[in-house]
Design a protein around this motif. Structure first.
Motif, PDB file in Angstrom:
ATOM      1  N   SER A 268     -25.469   4.320  13.292  1.00 53.86           N
ATOM      2  CA  SER A 268     -26.804   4.063  13.312  1.00 53.86           C
ATOM      3  C   SER A 268     -27.103   2.972  14.231  1.00 53.86           C
ATOM      4  O   SER A 268     -26.366   1.863  14.312  1.00 53.86           O
ATOM      5  CB  SER A 268     -26.879   3.392  11.857  1.00 53.86           C
ATOM      6  OG  SER A 268     -26.670   4.604  10.970  1.00 53.86           O
ATOM      7  N   ASP A 309     -34.545   5.515   9.435  1.00 52.25           N
ATOM      8  CA  ASP A 309     -34.158   5.301   8.196  1.00 52.25           C
ATOM      9  C   ASP A 309     -35.198   4.283   7.549  1.00 52.25           C
ATOM     10  O   ASP A 309     -35.183   3.080   8.018  1.00 52.25           O
ATOM     11  CB  ASP A 309     -32.874   4.946   7.935  1.00 52.25           C
ATOM     12  CG  ASP A 309     -32.764   4.889   6.553  1.00 52.25           C
ATOM     13  OD1 ASP A 309     -32.935   3.939   5.505  1.00 52.25           O
ATOM     14  OD2 ASP A 309     -32.041   6.054   5.780  1.00 52.25           O
ATOM     15  N   PRO A 310     -36.044   4.644   6.585  1.00 54.83           N
ATOM     16  CA  PRO A 310     -37.071   3.808   5.843  1.00 54.83           C
ATOM     17  C   PRO A 310     -36.396   2.479   5.252  1.00 54.83           C
ATOM     18  O   PRO A 310     -37.044   1.650   5.111  1.00 54.83           O
ATOM     19  CB  PRO A 310     -37.637   4.823   4.989  1.00 54.83           C
ATOM     20  CG  PRO A 310     -36.806   5.623   4.774  1.00 54.83           C
ATOM     21  CD  PRO A 310     -36.150   6.066   6.097  1.00 54.83           C
ATOM     22  N   THR A 311     -35.257   2.571   4.986  1.00 59.75           N
ATOM     23  CA  THR A 311     -34.669   1.388   4.290  1.00 59.75           C
ATOM     24  C   THR A 311     -33.951   0.376   5.204  1.00 59.75           C
ATOM     25  O   THR A 311     -34.130  -0.802   5.197  1.00 59.75           O
ATOM     26  CB  THR A 311     -33.544   1.788   3.180  1.00 59.75           C
ATOM     27  OG1 THR A 311     -34.312   2.768   2.300  1.00 59.75           O
ATOM     28  CG2 THR A 311     -32.929   0.559   2.593  1.00 59.75           C
ATOM     29  N   THR A 312     -33.114   1.135   6.236  1.00 61.33           N
ATOM     30  CA  THR A 312     -32.202   0.225   6.991  1.00 61.33           C
ATOM     31  C   THR A 312     -33.088   0.224   8.332  1.00 61.33           C
ATOM     32  O   THR A 312     -32.550  -0.812   9.230  1.00 61.33           O
ATOM     33  CB  THR A 312     -30.930   0.977   7.225  1.00 61.33           C
ATOM     34  OG1 THR A 312     -31.142   2.227   7.872  1.00 61.33           O
ATOM     35  CG2 THR A 312     -30.106   1.118   5.920  1.00 61.33           C
ATOM     36  N   ARG A 313     -34.040   1.028   8.725  1.00 60.11           N
ATOM     37  CA  ARG A 313     -34.830   0.772  10.000  1.00 60.11           C
ATOM     38  C   ARG A 313     -33.797   1.245  11.112  1.00 60.11           C
ATOM     39  O   ARG A 313     -33.795   0.357  12.167  1.00 60.11           O
ATOM     40  CB  ARG A 313     -35.473  -0.729  10.091  1.00 60.11           C
ATOM     41  CG  ARG A 313     -36.406  -1.005   9.168  1.00 60.11           C
ATOM     42  CD  ARG A 313     -37.349  -0.010   8.801  1.00 60.11           C
ATOM     43  NE  ARG A 313     -38.245   0.646   9.973  1.00 60.11           N
ATOM     44  CZ  ARG A 313     -39.042   1.466  10.171  1.00 60.11           C
ATOM     45  NH1 ARG A 313     -39.060   2.523   9.294  1.00 60.11           N
ATOM     46  NH2 ARG A 313     -39.620   1.791  11.349  1.00 60.11           N
ATOM     47  N   THR A 314     -32.949   1.966  10.846  1.00 59.72           N
ATOM     48  CA  THR A 314     -32.067   2.348  12.034  1.00 59.72           C
ATOM     49  C   THR A 314     -32.214   3.922  12.312  1.00 59.72           C
ATOM     50  O   THR A 314     -32.615   4.761  11.593  1.00 59.72           O
ATOM     51  CB  THR A 314     -30.338   1.986  11.647  1.00 59.72           C
ATOM     52  OG1 THR A 314     -30.328   2.904  10.261  1.00 59.72           O
ATOM     53  CG2 THR A 314     -30.379   0.579  11.460  1.00 59.72           C
TER      54      THR A 314
END
Length: 427
Positions: A268, A309-314
């Motif tokens: 990621s 990824d909407p949570t980790t921004r990766t």
């Protein structure tokens, strides 16, 4: 007298010492003059603002490139199991077998049904001469009976008009004539049909029935084939979910397997680094499998997700490594993927370490070249951190596009004419 003699000796020795010092000074002066006028060869370089490459590394996890959960397409008792967890298998290899007796019987039954349907269709398309002759004879016999019944009907009709016979005898004669007449008409129609063949709609219905039986037969053959479970690719059995003689249900897992000849490493990347990532570059990456030491393996970019990824921004990137027999990379192992070179401009100049002739703390000295006069002047500079490829950053004292001496700097003097090696000039 003795005192005068001693002072004479002292004066003589002093004079000799003075002469010796004078000669040494002349020699040194002559040597210095030779050094200044000597065309000493040196290497030079034009300095410029540095461009630093940072090599980023990201952690990841190993997984199999192919995974499959296997199941039967039909239901039945399992009679043979040929593998267990950990076994290596080849594509097309039989793994499990189911009792196939009912499926064989179904296939044989449909084969007979097809033959019967083919015979019916053939009889409808063609007429047999012996059947036509039989129909013609039956028609002839029916006509004879009809003619006799017709004569009886006429006679009893005359007698009934003359009131010479009862009505029930008359009705019986009339009914017999009508029956034989209808019988002859039906036989003549049957004869015409036998001569012309079946109607088109009847032929279509018979053909459709035959086609439906053929489709059922193909399905039965597929079901018979599906009583054997085969490996879809080369790999390793990872788990078995039932034992011999147990009932396998269609669509329920019985085995799982994976392919390890090629493994995947998923990483990621933060969005700030993803902005510098080039999706066009597929090769040139290195993977270190952490449990297996520091050895690096060649990897190539297999796929990547263009949305974060909407949570980790990766962003997820998947790399693949082709294994050989000497490697033992297994799913679940931790890994590091490197080879992400990110170029960054630095607002300082980087010079070779060989150009620095002396240092004291953060201060250093180097020779700055006057390319017109072929002479160098010593300059004080402020040193920074070490840089890539044996270089050091210069924070102050040197300007962009100036020339410096990089080789032979420790052997030159102020005002010395230098011989620049043209093939070594950079910039």
């Amino acid at each position: 007298m003795i005192r005068k003699f001693i002072w004479g000796i002292v004066l003589g020795l002093s004079f000799l010492a003075l002469q010796s010092c004078t000669g040494e000074i002349k020699v040194k002066s002559h040597s210095t003059q030779e050094s200044v006028t000597d065309n000493r060869p040196v290497k030079v370089e034009k300095v410029s603002l540095a461009q630093k490459k940072s090599f980023l590394c990201y952690p990841g996890t190993v997984s199999a490139s192919q995974k499959a959960t296997l199941f039967f397409r039909v239901s039945g008792p399992v009679v043979s199991i040929h593998v267990k967890a950990g076994d290596s298998v080849k594509s097309g290899q039989t793994l499990m077998e189911m009792d196939e007796r009912d499926f064989k019987k179904r296939t044989l039954y449909l084969e007979h049904q097809i033959k019967a349907a083919q015979a019916r269709l053939l009889s409808m398309k063609t007429s047999r001469e012996e059947d036509i002759r039989i129909l013609e004879k039956n028609i002839q016999a029916s006509r004879t009976r009809m003619e006799k019944a017709k004569l009886d009907y006429r006679r009893y009709s005359q007698l009934f008009q003359e009131k010479a016979t009862p009505i029930d005898v008359y009705e019986q004669a009339r009914s017999a004539y009508q029956v034989y007449d209808a019988e002859v008409a039906a036989m003549e129609e049957q004869l015409n049909k036998a001569k012309k063949g079946a109607r088109e709609e009847d032929l279509m219905a018979a053909q459709a029935e035959l086609d439906a039986l053929c489709v059922q037969h193909e399905i039965a053959l597929d079901q018979l084939k599906d009583t054997k479970l085969v490996a879809p690719f080369d790999g390793i059995i990872t788990e078995r979910f039932l034992e011999k003689h147990e009932m396998a249900t269609a669509g329920h897992p019985v085995l799982s397997m994976m392919c390890l000849s090629t493994v995947e490493i998923t990483i990621s990347i933060p969005e700030k680094d993803m902005a510098l990532f080039s999706a066009e570059r597929k090769t040139g990456y290195k993977v270190r499998i952490c449990p297996l030491g520091d050895s690096l393996n060649e990897a190539y970019l297999y796929e990547w997700k263009a949305s974060a990824d909407p949570t980790t921004r990766t962003y997820s990137l998947v790399f693949r490594v082709d294994q050989d027999k000497s490697m033992n990379i297994l799913p679940g192992m931790t890994a590091e993927v490197s080879g992400f070179a990110v170029s960054q401009h630095v607002d300082n100049i980087a010079v070779p370490l060989s150009s620095i002739i002396s240092t004291q703390g953060q201060s250093g000295k180097l020779w700055v070249m006057d390319m017109g006069k072929k002479m160098a002047s010593l300059r004080n500079v402020t040193l920074g951190n070490f840089y890539d490829d044996g270089r050091i950053l210069i924070l102050q004292g040197l300007s962009d596009q100036e020339w410096i001496v990089t080789s032979g700097a420790k052997f030159i003097r102020e005002g010395q004419i230098l011989n620049i090696l043209e093939s070594q000039i950079k910039g």
